[in-house]
Design an enzyme around this catalytic site. Sequence first.
Site, PDB file in Angstrom:
ATOM      1  N   ASP B  14       0.272  39.943  45.152  1.00  0.00           N
ATOM      2  CA  ASP B  14       1.597  40.421  44.746  1.00  0.00           C
ATOM      3  C   ASP B  14       2.520  40.816  45.898  1.00  0.00           C
ATOM      4  O   ASP B  14       3.552  41.439  45.680  1.00  0.00           O
ATOM      5  CB  ASP B  14       1.492  41.625  43.785  1.00  0.00           C
ATOM      6  CG  ASP B  14       0.718  41.286  42.536  1.00  0.00           C
ATOM      7  OD1 ASP B  14       1.110  40.316  41.863  1.00  0.00           O
ATOM      8  OD2 ASP B  14      -0.279  41.972  42.237  1.00  0.00           O
ATOM      9  N   HIS B  44       3.325  33.516  41.186  1.00  0.00           N
ATOM     10  CA  HIS B  44       4.203  33.739  42.328  1.00  0.00           C
ATOM     11  C   HIS B  44       5.655  33.612  41.890  1.00  0.00           C
ATOM     12  O   HIS B  44       6.102  32.537  41.514  1.00  0.00           O
ATOM     13  CB  HIS B  44       3.890  32.708  43.432  1.00  0.00           C
ATOM     14  CG  HIS B  44       2.482  32.821  43.957  1.00  0.00           C
ATOM     15  ND1 HIS B  44       1.924  31.889  44.783  1.00  0.00           N
ATOM     16  CD2 HIS B  44       1.529  33.779  43.773  1.00  0.00           C
ATOM     17  CE1 HIS B  44       0.688  32.263  45.090  1.00  0.00           C
ATOM     18  NE2 HIS B  44       0.422  33.397  44.479  1.00  0.00           N
TER      19      HIS B  44
END
Lengths: 319, 392
Positions: B14, B44
Amino acid sequence: MGSGHWSTDVYTAAADFRAATGRSAFAYSDSGARTAHPDLDPDGVFMREARDSEEHPFSTPIAVLFDVTGSMGNVPRVLQTKLPQLLGLLTRKGYAVDPQIMFGAIGDATCDRAPLQIGQFESDNRMDEGLAKIVLEGGGGGQKHESYELALYFMARHTILDSLINRGRKGYLFIIGDEMPYPRVKPREVRAVIGDELREPIPTEDILAELKRKFDVYYILPTAAHHSGDKEVLSRWRKLLGQNVLELDDLDAVCETIALTVGLGEDAIDLEEGIADLTDVGSAAGGTVGRALSPLQRTPVVRSSFEIAGGGAGGNQRL
Amino acid sequence: MSRHVAVVDLGYGDAGKGTVVDFLCATEEKRAVLRFNGGAQAAHNVITEDGRHHTFSQFGSGTLRGVPTHLTRFMVVDPLSLAGEAAALGNPFHLLTVDGEALLATPWHRAANQRRERAVRHGSCGMGVGETMAYASEHPDAPKVADVLSPARLRRRLAAVREALDVPGPPLDDVMEAFVAFGEAVRIVGPSWTSRLLAEGPCVFEGAQGVLLDEWRGWHPHTTWSTTTFDNALSLCPDLLRLGVTRTYTTRHGAGPFVTEAPLDLPEAHNGRDPWQGDFRVGHFDAVAHRYAVEVAGGVDALAITHLDVPDRSLSLRICTAYEVDGESWDRIEPGPPRDLGHQERLGERLRRARPAGMYRPGDWCEAIATHLGAPVLVESHGPGAADKKSR
């Protein structure tokens, strides 16, 4: 990280892929393009080359040109989704050493805006990119004729094959269509489409004789196409190509048919072995391919069958 | 930056690999984005200048720039999830190639993963990626991408998975149909494809998850079944720029040790609570754990630092340079012997007892993080979009 952003439902996925194959394979055509993509435009092309290289020292040139006019219906779309598998089929069982594949499309020079589209010989998946750039005409002359002779002329005079130069081995040319060539290669069309200056027309028989010095030429008539089984079309091509006219009753088997034809031509297999190989790789196309290729089988009984110019599948010897 | 670059997250995932890959593809011509670990569990987020947002999962994060994606043999390919993602992107299958040797994730792997996760909370994404890797390690005939071109073999191998895992799931025929359709939509390529792409132009290797979740180097058992370091990318391409990505603060999805976790009140647009992974956790920048990540990743050549706008909004945000554990100070997590999960588990237990010590707030976050991690900053990011980034 994260997860679950896209549905993983098996039924949605199958439908999505199916919807996508129709579209994405025709990206160029479906974007509204109506003229040949620059990469496939034969105008001004000196030579399309099938060269030996360090990586592929014994190239086997294989060209597949298909009719993209309206009479072929949905056939070109199906072909475009099937043909990318050809390379894998050829290499998996070693039917041809270092195959280099070219795709092209045939239209009608009397009325189409992209009467001839010719890609490069490629030995990897770049050939798919060429395939995706083909424009589907959907028009055609409606006279049971398309400009096949123009394609034959290009292949005869604008290709160069190292297999022939270095080893005396011809390439393979497959034409997939459902109509007849015009009787002559016309100088005006050659000038407009390819850019060569011809002083006089060339009879189709003559250009074909020239072409056959470079390629073993096959004509595949899918019975899903419009003029399938048309006696006039079949007998015209049989007069030109003899036993090398193949009727294909299931378009899904087109790659297998081409692969086995090459395998037979390279003496890598006989028909029976080829069909066993298909079963081996999980293809269900054995029956269809066997029927299509029976004219090529090298037994005296079947070899005589090409003399039977009758229409439809009945003209073929069943296995 | 006209050489190949590998983008790897130095934390628990992340950090913004997607947005960094998108930025690299937007600023310079790239031949392809290569995925080299993980599978459909990657998420993503990319937001382009014109506001287009996509959460990339299997397609590379350069797709919106028209850069092709190649899924290398290290990927676990999930055809079902790929269909949905492709549809959301407008089916750019002409931009996708898949290595025939990559493993296939099936609905039964997923079901087995979820069954396991219900029994023992681990923090997995429930997508079956680990299950697929586990199955393949025990079954040499595990289904691979190229099998979708050979229906008879595919059927045999799928049936074996179903039989072995013994979980509910869709009928074999329906999975066959979807997987064969997948084979017709995607371009399946051989092992030489990767080297060809690398020869044709600069490529970006896009990692998934983060080094602190690495199967061998993370805090076992709270890891992912995937090599998240540069190792896979380096085995495909020995000469590349190793770009480590990190946020100005540390985050973690799911269970597992998280020494600097703190109530910083930093909500996330695209990372919320997830039914499989649980809460999205945030904390101070953990320089100790990130230094360990750089060390086990074999070093980084440069850094991409994201969320540089956050310290101004969160005045309590700090950098943690040392822990205190069992009355001792601990400022370097020493890497253990390779592939020693017992050691990694003990490390995790020790980290659970550790508390932050040595917290400070730097004046220049970029410089501070670069100093802690010993690498120059190449990309800085001050927001979610491509326009919020700049090269240094």
